[in-house]
Design a protein around this motif. Structure first.
Motif, PDB file in Angstrom:
ATOM      1  N   ASN A  51       0.830  -1.212   0.000  1.00  0.00           N
ATOM      2  CA  ASN A  51       0.000   0.000   0.000  1.00  0.00           C
ATOM      3  C   ASN A  51       0.858   1.252   0.000  1.00  0.00           C
ATOM      4  O   ASN A  51       0.495   2.275  -0.559  1.00  0.00           O
ATOM      5  CB  ASN A  51      -0.939   0.019   1.221  1.00  0.00           C
ATOM      6  N   GLN A  52       1.981   1.164   0.679  1.00  0.00           N
ATOM      7  CA  GLN A  52       2.923   2.286   0.723  1.00  0.00           C
ATOM      8  C   GLN A  52       4.294   1.720   0.365  1.00  0.00           C
ATOM      9  O   GLN A  52       5.094   1.400   1.236  1.00  0.00           O
ATOM     10  CB  GLN A  52       2.918   2.912   2.125  1.00  0.00           C
ATOM     11  N   ARG A  53       4.524   1.608  -0.918  1.00  0.00           N
ATOM     12  CA  ARG A  53       5.716   0.901  -1.433  1.00  0.00           C
ATOM     13  C   ARG A  53       7.027   1.427  -0.862  1.00  0.00           C
ATOM     14  O   ARG A  53       7.975   0.688  -0.676  1.00  0.00           O
ATOM     15  CB  ARG A  53       5.770   1.004  -2.959  1.00  0.00           C
ATOM     16  N   ARG A  54       7.089   2.740  -0.631  1.00  0.00           N
ATOM     17  CA  ARG A  54       8.363   3.336  -0.235  1.00  0.00           C
ATOM     18  C   ARG A  54       8.677   3.096   1.250  1.00  0.00           C
ATOM     19  O   ARG A  54       9.791   3.312   1.704  1.00  0.00           O
ATOM     20  CB  ARG A  54       8.366   4.834  -0.543  1.00  0.00           C
ATOM     21  N   LYS A  55       7.675   2.652   1.978  1.00  0.00           N
ATOM     22  CA  LYS A  55       7.888   2.410   3.414  1.00  0.00           C
ATOM     23  C   LYS A  55       8.466   1.012   3.631  1.00  0.00           C
ATOM     24  O   LYS A  55       8.304   0.121   2.808  1.00  0.00           O
ATOM     25  CB  LYS A  55       6.564   2.535   4.175  1.00  0.00           C
ATOM     26  N   THR A  56       9.111   0.829   4.783  1.00  0.00           N
ATOM     27  CA  THR A  56       9.595  -0.507   5.122  1.00  0.00           C
ATOM     28  C   THR A  56       8.390  -1.406   5.405  1.00  0.00           C
ATOM     29  O   THR A  56       7.286  -0.919   5.688  1.00  0.00           O
ATOM     30  CB  THR A  56      10.491  -0.476   6.382  1.00  0.00           C
ATOM     31  N   LEU A  57       8.605  -2.690   5.335  1.00  0.00           N
ATOM     32  CA  LEU A  57       7.545  -3.661   5.607  1.00  0.00           C
ATOM     33  C   LEU A  57       6.969  -3.458   7.014  1.00  0.00           C
ATOM     34  O   LEU A  57       5.749  -3.494   7.207  1.00  0.00           O
ATOM     35  CB  LEU A  57       8.123  -5.069   5.469  1.00  0.00           C
ATOM     36  N   VAL A  58       7.840  -3.202   7.980  1.00  0.00           N
ATOM     37  CA  VAL A  58       7.403  -3.002   9.377  1.00  0.00           C
ATOM     38  C   VAL A  58       6.437  -1.820   9.459  1.00  0.00           C
ATOM     39  O   VAL A  58       5.371  -1.909  10.087  1.00  0.00           O
ATOM     40  CB  VAL A  58       8.619  -2.773  10.314  1.00  0.00           C
ATOM     41  N   ASN A  59       6.788  -0.699   8.796  1.00  0.00           N
ATOM     42  CA  ASN A  59       5.923   0.492   8.846  1.00  0.00           C
ATOM     43  C   ASN A  59       4.633   0.283   8.049  1.00  0.00           C
ATOM     44  O   ASN A  59       3.576   0.753   8.454  1.00  0.00           O
ATOM     45  CB  ASN A  59       6.668   1.726   8.328  1.00  0.00           C
ATOM     46  N   GLY A  60       4.738  -0.423   6.943  1.00  0.00           N
ATOM     47  CA  GLY A  60       3.547  -0.712   6.132  1.00  0.00           C
ATOM     48  C   GLY A  60       2.521  -1.502   6.934  1.00  0.00           C
ATOM     49  O   GLY A  60       1.326  -1.178   6.947  1.00  0.00           O
ATOM     50  N   ILE A  61       3.007  -2.528   7.642  1.00  0.00           N
ATOM     51  CA  ILE A  61       2.110  -3.359   8.469  1.00  0.00           C
ATOM     52  C   ILE A  61       1.591  -2.544   9.657  1.00  0.00           C
ATOM     53  O   ILE A  61       0.419  -2.612  10.011  1.00  0.00           O
ATOM     54  CB  ILE A  61       2.841  -4.637   8.936  1.00  0.00           C
ATOM     55  N   GLY A  62       2.479  -1.712  10.216  1.00  0.00           N
ATOM     56  CA  GLY A  62       2.092  -0.884  11.362  1.00  0.00           C
ATOM     57  C   GLY A  62       1.022   0.143  11.018  1.00  0.00           C
ATOM     58  O   GLY A  62       0.187   0.490  11.862  1.00  0.00           O
ATOM     59  N   ASN A  63       1.030   0.624   9.756  1.00  0.00           N
ATOM     60  CA  ASN A  63       0.066   1.654   9.337  1.00  0.00           C
ATOM     61  C   ASN A  63      -1.264   1.068   8.862  1.00  0.00           C
ATOM     62  O   ASN A  63      -2.215   1.812   8.615  1.00  0.00           O
ATOM     63  CB  ASN A  63       0.647   2.504   8.201  1.00  0.00           C
TER      64      ASN A  63
END
Length: 288
Positions: free
Chosen positions: A231-243
């Motif tokens: 959903n937010q390609r530029r973010k790390t996997l951890v932040n993507g899951i967190g958001n």
């Protein structure tokens, strides 16, 4: 009824019925017999097959399918095309036209009634704006499918078959590859359509797996993680899951799972394989 599939025969039918292309349905009709024959061949239709065709238009491809299959159910959303299909398909007693939105049709019931619940083959020339929802709807519904042979925008076909680390890799790539083996079969130039689309097209065949290539304890969770990661390609996997609003994993738990998998904390979703997403979801599943 003469075989369709040439510019002349298509124009004749459109004039006869005063048909106007509707932009909202993304209508582009094939007018190249050579391409139509190739699609029929690569879809592997035999006299034993029940074929579900999505978006028959004026019945061009339907005629080819009817010649080769046992039975064809053609699902068309545009009511203006229904009388045209009654005309162009009048000489085929093995075709049923269904005026319906494919996303609302009970395909499982249709397959049960017409094919005894055995796997069917799908052939479709889809409007580009709705390609992904239709393909994902078919795959996720767990309707018995043998294959889906579909004309899509070239870049969508690219997305379906690429692997990790490429710019086209994403949630669609992973979902398609979880359910099927994608193979690009034919490239189709804009000149093969009426009206001409502004982009090149590709015929891709998805041969459905008897069972997925990876096993996840919770398939739904795995796909929720995949969607969150892209959903937010530029973010790390951890932040993507967190958001992600539909997921509630602590950052420390995701980092711990990545560490157990031997992955760095700053890894991005586009770097993980389907198998790694399945493993990640299994680690996190134990925490739910």
């Amino acid at each position: 009824m003469a075989t369709l599939g040439t510019p002349g025969s298509t124009i004749e039918i459109l004039k006869k019925y005063g048909f106007h292309f509707q932009k909202k349905y993304g209508q582009n009709f094939l007018v190249d017999p050579h391409i139509l024959e190739k699609i029929t061949a690569v879809s592997g239709i035999t006299k034993d097959d029940f074929v579900l065709e999505i978006g028959p238009g004026i019945g061009t491809m339907t005629q080819y399918l009817a010649e080769n299959a046992r039975e064809v159910a053609a699902v068309e959303i545009d009511k203006a095309l229904i009388p045209i299909l009654a005309d162009t398909l009048s000489s085929y007693n093995n075709v049923t036209v269904i005026h319906q939105d494919i996303l609302k049709l009970d395909i499982r019931k249709l397959v049960e009634q017409r094919n005894g619940g055995r796997p069917v083959k799908v052939v479709a020339n889809l409007p580009y704006y709705i390609t992904t929802p239709i393909i994902m709807g078919l795959l996720e519904s767990h309707v018995p499918l043998e294959s889906i042979t579909v004309m899509v925008q070239k870049e969508v076909a690219d997305r379906m078959q690429v692997g990790p680390g490429t710019k086209d890799y994403g949630a669609l790539s992973l979902a398609v590859q979880y359910y099927a083996k994608p193979e690009v079969m034919i490239q189709v130039a804009p000149a093969c359509f009426m009206p001409r689309p502004g982009v090149g097209s590709t015929v891709i065949r998805l041969t459905c797996h008897e069972k997925p290539p990876v096993k996840a304890e919770d398939e739904e969770l795995m796909f929720a993680l995949i969607r969150a990661s892209f959903n937010q390609r530029r973010k790390t996997l951890v932040n993507g899951i967190g958001n992600a609003q539909n997921l509630s994993f602590a950052k420390a738990d995701v980092l711990s799972a990545l560490e157990q998998m031997g992955l760095p904390p700053a890894v991005r979703g586009e770097e993980l394989t389907l198998e790694q997403f399945a493993r990640l979801s299994d680690y996190l599943y134990l925490l739910t």
